[in-house]
Design a protein around this motif. Structure first.
Motif, PDB file in Angstrom:
ATOM      1  N   GLY A   1       0.761  -1.089  -0.022  1.00  0.00           N
ATOM      2  CA  GLY A   1      -0.142   0.113  -0.030  1.00  0.00           C
ATOM      3  C   GLY A   1       0.806   1.439   0.166  1.00  0.00           C
ATOM      4  N   PRO A   2       0.165   2.230  -0.155  1.00  0.00           N
ATOM      5  CA  PRO A   2       0.954   3.719  -0.224  1.00  0.00           C
ATOM      6  C   PRO A   2       1.454   4.003   1.173  1.00  0.00           C
ATOM      7  N   ARG A   3       2.595   4.691   1.297  1.00  0.00           N
ATOM      8  CA  ARG A   3       3.458   5.239   2.149  1.00  0.00           C
ATOM      9  C   ARG A   3       2.854   6.656   2.440  1.00  0.00           C
ATOM     10  N   ILE A   4       2.246   6.988   3.510  1.00  0.00           N
ATOM     11  CA  ILE A   4       1.569   8.462   3.931  1.00  0.00           C
ATOM     12  C   ILE A   4       2.253   8.852   5.101  1.00  0.00           C
ATOM     13  N   ALA A   5       2.456  10.080   5.069  1.00  0.00           N
ATOM     14  CA  ALA A   5       2.880  10.804   6.092  1.00  0.00           C
ATOM     15  C   ALA A   5       1.792  12.253   6.615  1.00  0.00           C
ATOM     16  N   VAL A   6       1.193  12.336   7.599  1.00  0.00           N
ATOM     17  CA  VAL A   6       0.299  13.329   7.950  1.00  0.00           C
ATOM     18  C   VAL A   6       0.996  14.217   9.187  1.00  0.00           C
ATOM     19  N   ILE A   7       1.196  15.366   8.751  1.00  0.00           N
ATOM     20  CA  ILE A   7       1.796  16.350   9.577  1.00  0.00           C
ATOM     21  C   ILE A   7       0.798  17.459  10.003  1.00  0.00           C
ATOM     22  N   GLY A   8       0.704  17.624  11.313  1.00  0.00           N
ATOM     23  CA  GLY A   8      -0.479  18.470  11.833  1.00  0.00           C
ATOM     24  C   GLY A   8      -0.347  18.699  13.531  1.00  0.00           C
ATOM     25  N   ASN A   9      -1.518  19.462  13.718  1.00  0.00           N
ATOM     26  CA  ASN A   9      -1.680  19.521  15.307  1.00  0.00           C
ATOM     27  C   ASN A   9      -2.388  18.320  15.707  1.00  0.00           C
TER      28      ASN A   9
ATOM     29  N   PRO B   1      -6.903   0.267   2.754  1.00  0.00           N
ATOM     30  CA  PRO B   1      -6.350  -0.988   2.970  1.00  0.00           C
ATOM     31  C   PRO B   1      -4.882  -1.038   2.395  1.00  0.00           C
ATOM     32  N   GLY B   2      -4.025  -1.584   3.716  1.00  0.00           N
ATOM     33  CA  GLY B   2      -2.626  -1.753   3.163  1.00  0.00           C
ATOM     34  C   GLY B   2      -1.679  -0.407   3.387  1.00  0.00           C
ATOM     35  N   ALA B   3      -2.390   0.598   3.646  1.00  0.00           N
ATOM     36  CA  ALA B   3      -1.721   1.834   3.569  1.00  0.00           C
ATOM     37  C   ALA B   3      -0.633   2.058   4.956  1.00  0.00           C
ATOM     38  N   GLN B   4       0.526   2.613   4.708  1.00  0.00           N
ATOM     39  CA  GLN B   4       1.499   2.661   5.877  1.00  0.00           C
ATOM     40  C   GLN B   4       1.030   4.282   6.186  1.00  0.00           C
ATOM     41  N   VAL B   5       0.472   4.477   7.244  1.00  0.00           N
ATOM     42  CA  VAL B   5       0.279   6.010   7.541  1.00  0.00           C
ATOM     43  C   VAL B   5       0.901   6.285   8.889  1.00  0.00           C
ATOM     44  N   GLU B   6       1.700   7.239   8.938  1.00  0.00           N
ATOM     45  CA  GLU B   6       2.471   7.859   9.878  1.00  0.00           C
ATOM     46  C   GLU B   6       2.271   9.297  10.259  1.00  0.00           C
ATOM     47  N   THR B   7       1.672   9.402  11.680  1.00  0.00           N
ATOM     48  CA  THR B   7       1.281  10.788  12.118  1.00  0.00           C
ATOM     49  C   THR B   7       2.607  11.466  12.542  1.00  0.00           C
ATOM     50  N   LEU B   8       2.893  12.539  12.125  1.00  0.00           N
ATOM     51  CA  LEU B   8       3.915  13.542  12.615  1.00  0.00           C
ATOM     52  C   LEU B   8       3.440  14.688  13.282  1.00  0.00           C
TER      53      LEU B   8
ATOM     54  N   VAL C   1       2.397  13.071   1.306  1.00  0.00           N
ATOM     55  CA  VAL C   1       2.434  14.043   2.715  1.00  0.00           C
ATOM     56  C   VAL C   1       1.375  14.722   2.637  1.00  0.00           C
ATOM     57  N   PHE C   2       0.669  14.824   3.355  1.00  0.00           N
ATOM     58  CA  PHE C   2      -0.644  15.798   4.031  1.00  0.00           C
ATOM     59  C   PHE C   2       0.064  16.732   5.171  1.00  0.00           C
ATOM     60  N   ALA C   3      -0.201  17.922   5.142  1.00  0.00           N
ATOM     61  CA  ALA C   3       0.396  18.674   6.234  1.00  0.00           C
ATOM     62  C   ALA C   3      -0.582  19.986   6.271  1.00  0.00           C
ATOM     63  N   GLN C   4      -0.767  20.285   7.590  1.00  0.00           N
ATOM     64  CA  GLN C   4      -1.423  21.504   8.045  1.00  0.00           C
ATOM     65  C   GLN C   4      -0.250  22.618   8.019  1.00  0.00           C
ATOM     66  N   PHE C   5      -0.747  23.838   7.917  1.00  0.00           N
ATOM     67  CA  PHE C   5       0.148  25.171   8.031  1.00  0.00           C
ATOM     68  C   PHE C   5       0.732  25.035   9.459  1.00  0.00           C
TER      69      PHE C   5
END
Length: 339
Positions: free
Chosen positions: A29-37, A52-59, A84-88
Motif C-alpha cells: 500500500g501507499p506510504r503516507i505521512a500526516v503532519i499537523g496539530n 487498506p494496506g496503507a502505511q500511515v505515519e502521524t508527525l 505527504v499531507f500537512a497543516q500549516f
C-alpha cells in the motif's frame, strides 16, 4: 481378534519438526505521512481505515523539533513517503523553516486546520495564543479553554453571582455571540480555500448533522474523516468509503468538551447543556456545571498575576463602553438582589 481402529492419516507435520516462519511481506500500500496539530491523528486514523494496506505515519507538530532537530532531517525522512499531507505551521516548530519551506523540497498537499467557534462563542484561550503552542496557554478547570464572560467579569471586579447573570440571551446578543456563527464560518471556508481544499459542501453537511465541534479547535471525528476522504480522493487513492465515526474511537472527545450553552442552542436548534467536561485521557474526566466552572475559574485567576490573564477578545472588551456597561449593570442587579 478384530483389527485395531486407527485414526485417519494426517498430513500435518509432526510437532517436533520446526519450520521457519515465513518472512513478513512488506505492505504494497501507499506510504503516507500526516503532519499537523491534534487534528492530524484523526485524519491519519481515518486514512488507515479506508485505505487498506496503507502505511500511515502521524508527525505531530509539537514533536518535530525534538524528533528531527532540523528541517533537513525531516525532508530526508519524508523522502520515502508516497503522499505527504500537512497543516500549516509557522517557523519555530522545527529549525530550518515553516511548512512553505518544506513544500519547496517535498511534494505535499496542505489541508486546513479546523477552527470554528459558532457553537462555542464564549470560549477563548488565555495566554500566548499567537505562539500556537499549548504550553504557553493558561489552563482552566477543564483545560486550555476559558469563558470570556467569566474572565472579563473577574478582571472587572465582579463576583461569581454577577458573572452568572450574563449567561443569557440578551447578554449574548450584546456581546455579539449571535453574529459569530457567520464570521466563524466565513473564516473556516476562506482558510480552507486558501490551502486548496474548499470545504463549502462538507461544511453544509456538517451543519445539517448537528454539533460537529467539541471545542473551537477540536472537531468531531466525522469531520476529520471527511478531510481524510477528500485528501485521498484528490490524490487518486481508492478508498473503502466507510463512515469513520462508526468504526473508530473519537480521541478528541476524550479531552475537554465545551457545552453549547442553552441560549445559543435554542437559537441554533441543537441540544444545549451547561456541563463542562474535563480531560479524560488518563483519569475519569471532571464534570462541572456552569456555576462550579465559573467559581473555579475565578479561584484560578485570583492565584495568577494579572499579566498572565492576556486574552485578545477580553482586552478589546475593556475598551468598549457598551460592554463595560453590560457588566456593570449585572453587578448592580446582583447587589440589589443581595447576591
Amino acid at each position: 481378534m478384530p483389527a485395531p481402529a486407527f485414526s485417519p492419516r494426517s498430513w500435518a507435520r509432526p510437532w517436533r519438526v520446526r519450520t521457519s516462519a515465513p518472512a513478513p511481506s512488506r505492505s504494497s500500500g501507499p506510504r503516507i505521512a500526516v503532519i499537523g496539530n491534534c487534528q492530524a491523528d484523526g485524519v491519519a486514523q481515518s486514512l488507515r481505515l479506508n485505505l487498506p494496506g496503507a502505511q500511515v505515519e502521524t508527525l505531530p507538530l509539537a514533536r518535530l523539533a525534538g524528533r528531527f532537530g532540523h528541517l533537513d532531517r525531516l525532508v530526508r525522512h519524508l523522502a520515502g513517503a508516497d503522499h505527504v499531507f500537512a497543516q500549516f505551521f509557522p517557523e519555530g516548530f522545527v529549525p530550518g523553516g515553516n511548512v512553505h519551506a518544506l513544500a519547496e523540497r517535498v511534494r505535499l498537499r496542505l489541508f486546513p486546520t479546523i477552527l470554528f467557534s459558532g457553537f462555542h462563542p464564549d470560549l477563548v484561550h488565555v495566554g500566548d495564543e499567537a505562539s500556537l503552542r499549548l504550553s504557553r496557554l493558561v489552563a482552566s478547570p477543564i483545560g486550555p479553554y476559558h469563558s470570556a464572560i467569566a474572565l472579563f467579569a473577574f478582571r472587572s471586579g465582579l463576583g461569581v453571582d454577577a458573572a452568572l447573570r450574563l449567561y443569557e440571551s440578551e447578554a449574548f446578543a450584546r456581546l455579539g455571540y449571535e453574529r459569530m456563527w457567520d464570521a466563524s464560518a466565513e473564516y473556516l471556508l476562506r482558510t480552507a480555500r486558501d490551502v486548496g481544499l474548499p470545504l463549502d459542501r462538507d461544511f453544509a453537511r456538517w451543519c445539517r448533522a448537528g454539533v460537529f465541534m467539541h471545542t473551537l479547535n477540536h472537531p468531531r471525528l466525522a469531520v476529520l474523516g471527511d478531510i481524510a476522504r477528500r485528501l485521498a480522493a484528490e490524490d487518486g487513492l481508492p478508498q473503502r468509503g466507510l463512515p469513520v465515526e462508526a468504526y473508530l474511537r473519537d480521541a478528541l472527545a476524550e479531552e475537554a468538551v465545551w457545552p453549547v450553552l442553552p441560549p445559543l442552542a435554542e437559537r441554533l436548534g441543537v441540544p444545549g447543556s451547561t456541563l463542562f467536561k474535563g480531560d479524560g485521557r488518563t483519569a475519569p474526566p471532571r464534570l462541572l456545571d456552569l456555576p462550579d466552572f465559573v467559581a473555579e475559574s475565578f479561584a484560578l485567576y485570583a492565584r495568577l498575576p494579572s499579566a498572565a490573564l492576556a486574552c485578545v477578545r477580553v482586552d478589546a472588551w475593556a475598551g468598549d463602553p457598551d460592554i463595560r456597561a453590560l457588566f456593570e449593570d449585572a453587578a448592580r442587579r446582583t447587589d440589589r438582589a443581595g447576591g
